[in-house]
Design a protein around this motif. Structure first.
Motif, short mmCIF file in Angstrom:
data_model
loop_
_atom_site.label_atom_id
_atom_site.label_comp_id
_atom_site.label_asym_id
_atom_site.label_seq_id
_atom_site.Cartn_x
_atom_site.Cartn_y
_atom_site.Cartn_z
N GLY A 122 0.39 -1.51 0.13
CA GLY A 122 0.27 0.00 0.11
C GLY A 122 1.10 1.17 0.13
N SER A 123 1.78 1.29 0.24
CA SER A 123 2.85 2.33 1.23
C SER A 123 3.52 2.42 -0.92
CB SER A 123 3.76 2.03 1.35
OG SER A 123 3.75 2.14 2.93
N GLN A 169 1.39 4.31 -3.12
CA GLN A 169 1.02 5.06 -2.81
C GLN A 169 2.03 6.00 -3.08
OE1 GLN A 169 -0.17 6.24 1.39
NE2 GLN A 169 -1.11 8.37 0.97
N LYS A 170 3.02 5.98 -2.82
CA LYS A 170 4.30 7.21 -2.60
C LYS A 170 4.66 6.95 -3.97
CE LYS A 170 4.17 8.41 1.24
NZ LYS A 170 3.51 9.76 2.22
#
Length: 86
Positions: free
Chosen positions: A44-45, A48-49
């Motif tokens: 997920g990180s 997102q990033k």
């Protein structure tokens, strides 16, 4: 090709000996539960990033997905993650 695991009922926790990345029995990896939980957080990180793009005018069909043999499995041509520009 991760999609090969979508419809397969393989238990990676050591009960099915087709796939045992964490070992099995008395010698099963003690970090199995943490790895299973952290996978979702890390994925997920990353989604997102990073802005995921192919280099220049490359198309997905032309990507080189071959692996390089070694202690760990690496790509012949590394994939690139391009950070967001804020």
């Amino acid at each position: 090709m991760p999609e090969r695991f979508l419809e397969v009922k393989i238990d990676y926790r050591g009960q099915d000996f087709e796939l045992i990345p964490f070992g099995a029995g008395r010698r099963i990896c003690p970090g199995l539960n943490m790895a299973h939980r952290m996978l979702h957080l890390i994925l997920g990180s990353l989604i997102q990033k990073f802005d995921w793009k192919l280099e220049e005018n490359m198309k997905a069909q032309n990507m080189d997905m071959d692996d390089k043999f070694g202690l760990t499995l690496q790509k012949n041509v590394p994939l690139k993650a391009i950070p967001f520009k804020i």
